[in-house]
Design an enzyme around this catalytic site. Structure first.
Site, short mmCIF file in Angstrom:
data_model
loop_
_atom_site.label_atom_id
_atom_site.label_comp_id
_atom_site.label_asym_id
_atom_site.label_seq_id
_atom_site.Cartn_x
_atom_site.Cartn_y
_atom_site.Cartn_z
N ASP A 34 18.74 -2.04 -5.09
CA ASP A 34 17.35 -1.96 -5.21
C ASP A 34 17.42 -2.99 -6.13
O ASP A 34 17.83 -4.30 -6.44
CB ASP A 34 16.92 -0.82 -6.87
CG ASP A 34 15.50 -0.01 -7.28
OD1 ASP A 34 15.47 1.93 -6.81
OD2 ASP A 34 15.07 -0.92 -7.79
N TYR A 142 -1.76 2.23 1.96
CA TYR A 142 -0.48 2.89 2.10
C TYR A 142 -0.21 3.33 3.76
O TYR A 142 0.60 3.49 4.30
CB TYR A 142 0.12 3.72 1.10
CG TYR A 142 1.07 4.47 1.11
CD1 TYR A 142 2.54 3.62 1.10
CD2 TYR A 142 1.25 6.12 1.16
CE1 TYR A 142 3.57 4.57 0.60
CE2 TYR A 142 1.99 6.55 1.13
CZ TYR A 142 3.53 6.31 1.38
OH TYR A 142 4.68 7.11 0.84
N1 SER Z 1 3.47 10.40 -1.76
C1 SER Z 1 3.56 9.82 -1.27
C2 SER Z 1 2.02 9.38 -2.27
O1 SER Z 1 1.41 10.26 -2.92
C3 SER Z 1 2.29 10.50 0.11
O2 SER Z 1 3.90 9.97 0.56
O3 SER Z 1 1.70 8.35 -2.60
#
Ligand code: SER
Length: 321
Positions: A34, A142
């Site tokens: 990590d 993301y």
């Molecule tokens: N748990 C993640 C998020 O909320 C979704 O992949 O970003």
């Protein structure tokens, strides 16, 4: 899978995958890494820990070489809400980190597990029974990195024969390590706040449906996919997997069965609400079921019961199991 490296081993999934894999493959065969520092707990369990920043390709390379790694569980990533606050960081960590791992895997012939996410879908994706193969036009950084990651993993498989595999994880609920800055985090926070203060203020609307999964199922999905017969895998990167789909109000009602005076309030965070609204309500995970026998053990009821039991021990008796 004989010699395993986990990146992001101190994160929400990594913290539990680490001990799960040690039990299954032997302590000496699992190397955790990590960017954060190792915990005393990990050392006391006799684990091997290496400090790795996934942006440092040389460092990954030297650890893989030192321990003769043949399988990488690449979990180091920036989640959705943090990603929206720092898109440049999300791109760098999620894309360049994965690229570094894949390049080294190509050279060292390692298998690579990389989680994708429900975030790989966007507002134009069908929301209910979201198919395995469908429109993927996410509007979060993301989500962009997750779609790119899926494609990159496919590319390394077809072009170089790297054994890449992945699942599209929903929100993961667990009682050991906290999630780090995602949109589904409410479903973990609610248990801590509910047990400590008997109330929780939710940052999503009460009717926001999202896919969720309890950690034991997430660990099972990860390992079952990596152990699956490769000849059966058609959708390597990445499989829809889900265990349950619920909204905050339904989860609060379930928690009230154990904490009758639990009070749920709402103070919607527009950024995280917009992210949640762009994601599916419920995935169709039939490809995972057909190709490698995916089947979850926990629904919302079973997960809630277990979470409350385990968290009570953790919060009130200082015992964590
Ligand atoms: N748990 C993640 C998020 O909320 C979704 O992949 O970003």
């Amino acid at each position: 899978m004989k010699r395993i490296l986990i990146t992001g081993a101190l994160g929400q999934i990594g913290s539990e995958l680490d001990s799960f894999l040690r039990k299954r493959y032997g302590n000496e065969n699992v190397i955790s890494s990590d960017i954060k520092s190792v915990t005393k707990e990990m050392i006391s369990q006799g684990g091997t820990f290496e400090h790795i920043d996934c942006l440092d390709a040389q460092r990954i390379y030297s650890v893989i070489k030192k321990y003769k790694i043949d399988t990488v569980f690449h979990l180091a990533a920036v989640l959705s809400a943090i990603g929206e606050k720092n898109p440049q960081l999300a791109w760098k960590v999620n894309i360049n980190g994965l690229y570094n791992v894949l390049e080294i895997a190509r050279e060292y012939k390692c298998a690579v597990f990389t989680p994708s996410s429900i975030a790989a879908f966007g507002p134009s994706t069908p929301k209910d029974n979201t198919p395995q193969e469908t429109t993927q036009r996410p509007n979060t950084i993301y989500g962009l990195t997750k779609v790119t990651g899926e494609l990159l993993c496919d590319y390394y498989y077809t072009k170089y024969g790297v054994d890449t595999r992945g699942v599209r994880f929903p929100g993961i609920i667990s009682h050991i390590a906290l999630p780090g800055g995602g949109t589904t985090d409410y479903a973990v926070e609610i248990f801590y706040e509910g047990l400590k203060n008997k109330k929780y203020t939710c940052f999503l609307n009460k009717d926001t449906y999202l896919d969720m999964m309890y950690m034991p199922d997430a660990l099972k999905a990860t390992v079952n996919l990596m152990e699956a017969d490769p000849s059966r895998l058609k959708h390597r990167n990445a499989y829809n997997v889900t265990a349950e789909s619920f909204n905050p109000e339904q989860l609060a009602d379930e928690i009230k069965k154990y904490i009758p005076d639990f009070e749920m309030n709402y103070n919607v965070d527009p950024m995280r609400q917009a992210i949640a609204d762009s994601w599916p309500n419920r995935l169709d995970d039939s490809a995972a079921r057909e190709e490698w026998g995916w089947s979850p053990d926990y629904n919302m009821e079973g997960m809630t019961k277990d979470m409350i039991e385990k968290l009570k021990l953790k919060l009130f008796t200082n015992v964590n199991n």
